[in-house]
Design an enzyme around this catalytic site. Structure first.
Site, mmCIF file in Angstrom:
data_model
loop_
_atom_site.group_PDB
_atom_site.id
_atom_site.type_symbol
_atom_site.label_atom_id
_atom_site.label_comp_id
_atom_site.label_asym_id
_atom_site.label_seq_id
_atom_site.Cartn_x
_atom_site.Cartn_y
_atom_site.Cartn_z
ATOM 1 N N LYS A 84 -16.979 -7.587 -20.564
ATOM 2 C CA LYS A 84 -17.956 -6.500 -20.656
ATOM 3 C C LYS A 84 -18.805 -6.661 -21.897
ATOM 4 O O LYS A 84 -18.310 -7.115 -22.936
ATOM 5 C CB LYS A 84 -17.141 -5.195 -20.743
ATOM 6 C CG LYS A 84 -17.918 -3.940 -20.670
ATOM 7 C CD LYS A 84 -17.825 -3.300 -19.289
ATOM 8 C CE LYS A 84 -18.778 -2.155 -19.088
ATOM 9 N NZ LYS A 84 -20.186 -2.540 -19.134
ATOM 10 N N LYS A 107 -21.501 -10.756 -23.817
ATOM 11 C CA LYS A 107 -22.775 -10.181 -24.259
ATOM 12 C C LYS A 107 -23.909 -11.005 -23.683
ATOM 13 O O LYS A 107 -23.749 -12.202 -23.444
ATOM 14 C CB LYS A 107 -22.858 -10.209 -25.801
ATOM 15 C CG LYS A 107 -23.877 -9.249 -26.366
ATOM 16 C CD LYS A 107 -23.333 -7.832 -26.439
ATOM 17 C CE LYS A 107 -24.332 -6.863 -26.990
ATOM 18 N NZ LYS A 107 -23.706 -5.558 -27.282
ATOM 19 N N SER A 109 -18.648 3.512 -20.683
ATOM 20 C CA SER A 109 -18.940 2.513 -19.635
ATOM 21 C C SER A 109 -17.684 2.261 -18.804
ATOM 22 O O SER A 109 -17.758 2.093 -17.578
ATOM 23 C CB SER A 109 -19.376 1.191 -20.265
ATOM 24 O OG SER A 109 -20.761 1.201 -20.515
ATOM 25 N N LYS A 116 -13.740 -5.008 -29.939
ATOM 26 C CA LYS A 116 -14.081 -3.594 -29.720
ATOM 27 C C LYS A 116 -13.279 -3.025 -28.546
ATOM 28 O O LYS A 116 -12.679 -1.961 -28.649
ATOM 29 C CB LYS A 116 -15.584 -3.521 -29.412
ATOM 30 C CG LYS A 116 -16.159 -2.143 -29.454
ATOM 31 C CD LYS A 116 -17.658 -2.189 -29.164
ATOM 32 C CE LYS A 116 -18.416 -3.043 -30.168
ATOM 33 N NZ LYS A 116 -19.865 -2.940 -30.016
ATOM 34 N N HIS A 136 -9.179 -12.694 -21.603
ATOM 35 C CA HIS A 136 -7.766 -12.293 -21.541
ATOM 36 C C HIS A 136 -7.607 -11.071 -20.652
ATOM 37 O O HIS A 136 -6.521 -10.770 -20.179
ATOM 38 C CB HIS A 136 -7.206 -12.033 -22.945
ATOM 39 C CG HIS A 136 -7.808 -10.844 -23.622
ATOM 40 N ND1 HIS A 136 -9.090 -10.840 -24.095
ATOM 41 C CD2 HIS A 136 -7.319 -9.609 -23.866
ATOM 42 C CE1 HIS A 136 -9.364 -9.648 -24.614
ATOM 43 N NE2 HIS A 136 -8.300 -8.895 -24.483
HETATM 44 P P1 NAD Z 1 -32.553 0.834 -29.255
HETATM 45 O O1 NAD Z 1 -33.458 -0.256 -28.842
HETATM 46 O O2 NAD Z 1 -32.455 2.047 -28.405
HETATM 47 O O3 NAD Z 1 -32.907 1.335 -30.728
HETATM 48 C C1 NAD Z 1 -33.098 0.492 -31.823
HETATM 49 C C2 NAD Z 1 -33.973 1.251 -32.794
HETATM 50 O O4 NAD Z 1 -34.092 0.504 -34.006
HETATM 51 C C3 NAD Z 1 -35.386 1.489 -32.267
HETATM 52 O O5 NAD Z 1 -35.761 2.829 -32.511
HETATM 53 C C4 NAD Z 1 -36.235 0.502 -33.073
HETATM 54 O O6 NAD Z 1 -37.565 0.940 -33.245
HETATM 55 C C5 NAD Z 1 -35.458 0.469 -34.375
HETATM 56 N N1 NAD Z 1 -35.727 -0.745 -35.152
HETATM 57 C C6 NAD Z 1 -35.992 -1.986 -34.714
HETATM 58 N N2 NAD Z 1 -36.213 -2.822 -35.733
HETATM 59 C C7 NAD Z 1 -36.074 -2.085 -36.852
HETATM 60 C C8 NAD Z 1 -36.174 -2.364 -38.233
HETATM 61 N N3 NAD Z 1 -36.464 -3.594 -38.654
HETATM 62 N N4 NAD Z 1 -35.939 -1.372 -39.101
HETATM 63 C C9 NAD Z 1 -35.645 -0.126 -38.680
HETATM 64 N N5 NAD Z 1 -35.547 0.209 -37.387
HETATM 65 C C10 NAD Z 1 -35.756 -0.758 -36.485
HETATM 66 O O7 NAD Z 1 -31.121 0.139 -29.460
HETATM 67 P P2 NAD Z 1 -29.700 0.829 -29.452
HETATM 68 O O8 NAD Z 1 -29.164 0.734 -28.078
HETATM 69 O O9 NAD Z 1 -29.766 2.124 -30.147
HETATM 70 O O10 NAD Z 1 -28.880 -0.225 -30.327
HETATM 71 C C11 NAD Z 1 -28.906 -0.212 -31.748
HETATM 72 C C12 NAD Z 1 -27.700 -0.967 -32.267
HETATM 73 O O11 NAD Z 1 -26.520 -0.372 -31.745
HETATM 74 C C13 NAD Z 1 -27.636 -2.446 -31.886
HETATM 75 O O12 NAD Z 1 -27.014 -3.164 -32.914
HETATM 76 C C14 NAD Z 1 -26.728 -2.434 -30.668
HETATM 77 O O13 NAD Z 1 -26.083 -3.674 -30.460
HETATM 78 C C15 NAD Z 1 -25.746 -1.357 -31.084
HETATM 79 N N6 NAD Z 1 -25.011 -0.751 -29.970
HETATM 80 C C16 NAD Z 1 -25.658 -0.123 -28.951
HETATM 81 C C17 NAD Z 1 -24.918 0.466 -27.935
HETATM 82 C C18 NAD Z 1 -25.564 1.252 -26.811
HETATM 83 O O14 NAD Z 1 -24.822 1.890 -26.041
HETATM 84 N N7 NAD Z 1 -26.880 1.289 -26.690
HETATM 85 C C19 NAD Z 1 -23.523 0.363 -27.932
HETATM 86 C C20 NAD Z 1 -22.903 -0.286 -28.995
HETATM 87 C C21 NAD Z 1 -23.653 -0.833 -30.004
#
Ligand code: NAD
Length: 477
Positions: free
Chosen positions: A72, A108, A365, A96, A67
């Protein structure tokens, strides 16, 4: 994620939550369906010659709603990546973006890979090949589809993707806007890496400015001293927990990671734990606090705020009943399943939903994308002019006080702060804070304005869906 058979998939969970909200709206059935479904999901399998043989990888890019364009959403590297997950995450991106008013549709992507199993040069080859496959189909494109980092990816991968796109589109002056989350020296923006965690902090700060909402969660006072358990000390969890500890006085009493969890009622030092993980590949052995191998058990520990920032589905039918936190902020996407959501609502736990709580990343972003298209860093034109005007005012005040023999001086701290013009980082933080505060006020307003809206998630869906519907109306659909 769940051991229970009744647990819906992530995609079904998102649909159930969406359906709960649209049941309170007066949408035509056709429009409801149009907004709910994913427009398209592209699956690619490609080979890369590595370690003496061709290795085959599977990747996805899902487009939920166009839309608004570009669409993104992040690209995730994890072994658990699958079509259902990517579609759920793409749908969340649509809502979001709408909630925080960034003009994008939802998308995604994901690659089924464990990035820790590959060397950096191998990861570069794999990432470039994946980017090539996506760019060939306009699934990476400055005006059509703009990826960003997610779990398992960061600015390094974004720089490779941007460079790959540029090599394929040598005359595109806007090529840098094809992905966000790039390093600052490769077209990124100050403050993007920390943005999602920073947004989580701003969301909690705004929640604590709403006494009625705090009362609903059974919380009082300010963030200072609040006991937080965080799951996942990656990009989002680390920055969120660090800012809440260092700037708001929160106590991080628990940290859950892949290999187990640390607990210390007196608080753990987030920076120290992060450094420990970097050196030892886990939290085990950290010299303070108590270590538990079954980390997820700590989700059930008593605390004021639970901050899941790792995976989806971690609070599910098997543990929702045992959750003791009064407030959950969904820093990760989809950490609470639809079934758990119902149980927690029944228990009176307040949940700040993912579509709002982790929107800081996409917000910054958006700023990065605008910067890339305008080809100029924020603040470059006005910073010194702003400083000069402030200096003029201070000099005039000092002259008047001197001429009238008034004996006052400004404290050096105030003077320095007042004279400093806003650079890119200050502007990004200001824009992010404004976005997070405004969006929360709108969601909370919806929660209180309607009796049939009993939780923040439904309120957020209502706000988001309303905005998507307005876009469709404008398009004449
Ligand atoms: P990341 O890879 O930097 O960090 C994820 C962390 O979780 C790591 O430290 C990893 O070791 C840990 N992890 C993995 N499996 C695990 C488990 N079973 N138990 C406990 N810890 C565990 O990822 P991120 O970018 O921080 O993303 C984390 C969440 O945030 C995801 O759901 C992602 O979709 C969401 N998110 C990220 C962003 C972004 O800008 N990076 C934006 C919006 C949403």
């Amino acid at each position: 994620m769940s051991a229970d058979k009744k647990e819906p998939s992530f995609r079904e969970s998102v649909d159930l939550m969406f359906n709960r909200a649209v049941a309170l709206m007066d949408l035509s059935p056709g429009l409801e369906e149009k907004i709910r479904v994913c427009n398209a999901t592209y699956t690619v399998r490609f080979g890369v010659r590595l370690r003496g043989q061709i290795q085959t990888f599977t990747g996805y890019r899902s487009v939920h709603s166009e839309h608004m364009e570009p669409v993104k959403g992040g690209i995730r590297y994890a072994m658990a990546v699958n079509q259902d997950e990517v579609e759920a995450l793409a749908a969340l991106m649509t809502f979001k973006c709408a909630v925080v008013e960034v003009p994008f549709g939802g998308s995604k992507g994901g690659l089924r890979i464990d990035p820790r199993e590959w060397e950096e040069d191998e990861l570069e080859l794999i990432t470039r090949r994946f980017a090539y496959e996506l760019a060939k189909r306009d699934l990476i494109h400055p005006s059509q589809n703009v990826p960003a980092p997610d779990m398992g990816t960061g600015e390094r991968e974004m720089a490779w993707m941007a460079d790959q796109y540029r090599r394929m589109n040598t005359t595109d002056i806007n090529s840098r806007a094809c992905v966000t989350g790039k390093p600052v020296n490769a077209g990124g923006i100050q403050g993007r890496t920390e943005a999602t965690g920073r947004g989580v902090q701003y969301a909690l700060q705004e929640f604590f400015r709403h006494p009625e909402d705090m009362k609903n969660a059974g919380l009082e006072g300010s963030l200072d001293g609040k006991r937080i358990i965080v799951q996942g000390l990656g990009n989002v969890g680390y920055h969120g927990a660090k800012f809440l500890q260092e700037e708001d006085g929160c106590k991080i009493i628990g940290i859950i990671e892949r290999d187990g969890a640390l607990y210390d009622e007196n608080g753990l030092n987030v920076e120290d734990v992060r450094n420990w993980i970097a050196k030892h590949d886990g939290v085990n052995g950290y010299p303070s606090g108590t270590y538990t191998k079954d980390g997820s058990k700590l989700l059930e520990q008593d605390c004021d705020i639970l901050l899941p920032a790792a995976l989806e589905g971690v609070i599910n039918l098997s543990n929702a009943d045992s959750i003791k936190a009064r407030l959950i902020i969904e820093a990760a996407n989809g950490p609470v399943t639809a079934g758990a959501d119902a149980i927690l609502r029944e228990k009176g736990v307040v949940i700040i939903p993912d579509m709002y709580a982790n929107a800081g990343g996409v917000t910054v972003s958006y700023f990065e994308w605008v910067k890339n298209l305008s080809h100029i860093r924020f603040g470059r034109m006005q910073r010194r002019q702003e400083e000069n005007r402030h200096r003029l005012l201070l000099e005039e005040l000092e002259r008047i006080s001197h001429d009238n023999s008034i004996n006052w001086t400004l404290s050096p701290k105030f003077r320095d702060k007042y004279l400093k013009g806003a650079g890119e980082l200050e502007l990004v933080r200001s824009g992010l804070e404004d976005t997070m505060r405004t969006a929360y006020q709108e969601i909370s307003g919806k929660w209180h304005e309607r009796e049939d809206v009993t939780d923040l998630r439904t309120a957020a869906y209502l706000v988001a869906i309303d905005k998507v519907v307005s876009s469709y109306d404008t398009l004449g659909l």
